[in-house]
Design a protein around this motif. Structure first.
Motif: not given
Length: 503
Positions: A12-13, A16-17, A42, A44-45, A130, A134-135
């Motif tokens: 999830d985001e 990624t962060a 993702g 930018s995240t 992707e 998720g990624r």
């Protein structure tokens, strides 16, 4: 692109962060991070999290540099965020100042494929794509930046195995070795300290076919810290509790003892805290310490001796580095021979001295003041892995002649007096023998430090250590005032080793 490749799934985001945080903890000046991925992948995240982690500011505004092409941030390692989407030709990178950015700090580069072949060969590539809900992040590269990033991801896996996988990570402190420390935070838990202690890389042989670290008995693995930490904790010394450990990789999750030190707001030593630390040493020196300590079931650390070879090779740093710095030429064979003759005679005088567990760097950077506690528990001790079995006087000298802060003769006297009083109160104590050993160990330690501080400037490019040299010379003059060191003092004076020098 050749080199190593590492893949990780980002659910999830938030994941990624966290990858952005993990990369931020690994970055050094000169690193380039090439961030690839389609729109919405993702980037930018990840970029926002990476920059905020470097800035230690979770709310830092991080706008997209799509129109400005580059955005710079004065963070722990200055970071320059490039977006090359609107780049017409790779040559335009010269106008954007990529080379200058890498000289000053690190570069985070989105749409790196538009740079052609202009990116550094040792860039760290991060490709986001992707994958289901998720990624997948694919890290590739070769060289130190990739190696540090891979280790940082392994540290995240270690945190996950300890139940801290979702913790935020922030740089805490590094030390003179390859070790580094981070503050890790998890909602509902007190903050912890993540210790990254890779196995020591031994240098080339310097004497009798042995590297310096082997002769000086520098700790080679994190097992030394674990074993000594556990022994100290079991004997009433406030050291960090170890919450989780991976001895093979060199990762520890530690209790955070606090951040208040031994100095006042204007950087002056607080006499009462130094006296309390001296009383802690007196308590420790009244105990019997084993030479073999357990780090884990079946894993033991044999505490090395602070033997003559170790003492001499440390003292030799003065000749190896400080003498060439003050004279402008290599030390002569005659000077080396005379220096060794003097030091061997001095070290003979340690026969019969009290030996105990010697922490080696017992000084203000490694002692935490915990005002809310009482008694000796007010003192939290860190950085214990290089402990030896050596003269009890050494740590007292390390404390009372603190290399990083000017301790006045009066505070030195009060610190030593507090130690001596506590030893007398606990039982028989040979004060005269201690005073002589204190002078010898203070001279040995400060001779070593003169060499180390010059080496940090000449070899490691850290000139700010030279400002400490006048203090260290003053400490040497104090220590050499003991009558037992009269001949050594004459030698130092004859060769100008105590003269004031401008860095």
């Amino acid at each position: 692109m050749t080199g190593m490749v590492l893949e990780c799934f980002l659910a999830d985001e938030a994941a990624t962060a966290r990858l952005g945080e993990d990369l931020a903890m690994a970055l050094r000046a000169g690193d380039a991070v090439a961030l690839k991925g389609d729109l919405g992948a993702g980037k930018s995240t990840l970029a926002r999290a990476l920059i905020r982690a470097l800035a230690d500011d979770a709310n830092l505004e991080v706008p997209s540099p799509t129109f400005t092409l580059v955005q710079s941030y004065e963070t722990r390692v200055p970071v320059h965020h490039f977006d090359l989407y609107r780049l017409s030709a790779p040559d335009e990178l010269d106008e954007l100042g990529l080379d200058d950015a890498l000289t000053q700090g690190t570069a985070l580069i989105e749409w790196p494929e538009r740079a052609g072949d202009r990116l550094p060969a040792n860039a760290l590539w991060v490709d986001l794509a992707e994958h289901g809900e998720g990624r997948v992040a694919r890290l590739s590269g070769q060289g130190p930046a990739y190696d540090r990033a891979a280790r940082s991801l392994a540290m995240r896996d270690f945190l996950a195995s300890a139940g801290w996988g979702k913790a935020s990570r922030r740089h805490f402190v590094g030390d003179a070795s390859a070790r580094s420390y981070e503050i890790v935070s998890l909602p509902g838990e007190p903050p912890g300290v993540l210790m990254n202690s890779p196995r020591l890389v031994l240098g080339p042989p310097v004497r009798d076919g042995k590297p310096y670290a082997v002769i000086a008995h520098t700790a080679q693995s994190v097992a030394a810290f674990v074993a000594i930490d556990k022994a100290l904790l079991a004997n009433g010394v406030s050291v960090p509790v170890i919450h989780a450990q991976d001895l093979d990789q060199g990762f520890l999750l530690l209790e955070h003892l606090g951040s208040e030190g031994f100095l006042s707001g204007d950087g002056q030593p607080i006499a009462e805290r130094y006296q309390a630390a001296a009383e802690l040493l007196a308590m420790m020196h009244g105990k019997a310490w084993p030479e073999r300590m357990e780090a884990a079931p079946g894993v033991f650390h044999d505490v090395p001796p602070f033997d003559r070879d170790a003492m001499l090779i440390e003292a030799d740093l003065l000749v190896d580095w400080y003498v060439p710095w003050i004279t402008g030429e290599a030390p002569s064979d005659a000077l080396r021979a005379g220096y060794h003759k003097q030091w061997n005679a001095v070290l003979d005088r340690l026969a019969g001295s009290e030996y105990t567990l010697m922490l080696r760097d017992f000084h203000s950077p490694n002692i935490i003041w915990r005002a809310e506690r009482s008694g000796l528990d007010r003192l939290g001790i860190v950085d214990v892995q290089d402990a030896l079995i050596g003269p009890a006087a050494y740590d007292v000298a390390s404390l009372a002649m603190d290399a990083r802060v000017t301790v006045s003769p009066e505070i030195e006297r009060r610190t030593v007096a507090a130690y001596v009083a506590a030893r007398h109160a606990a039982g028989p104590f040979d004060e005269a023998a201690f005073a002589e050993a204190y002078a010898i160990m203070a001279t040995q330690r400060n001779s070593k430090i003169l060499g180390i501080f010059v080496r940090l400037e000449k070899r490691d490019g850290k000139p700010y250590y030279l400002k400490h040299l006048p203090r260290i010379r003053d400490y040497l003059r104090r220590a050499l005032a003991h009558p037992a060191l009269a001949s050594l003092k004459e030698f130092y004076m004859a060769h100008g080793l105590l003269e004031e020098r401008l860095p």
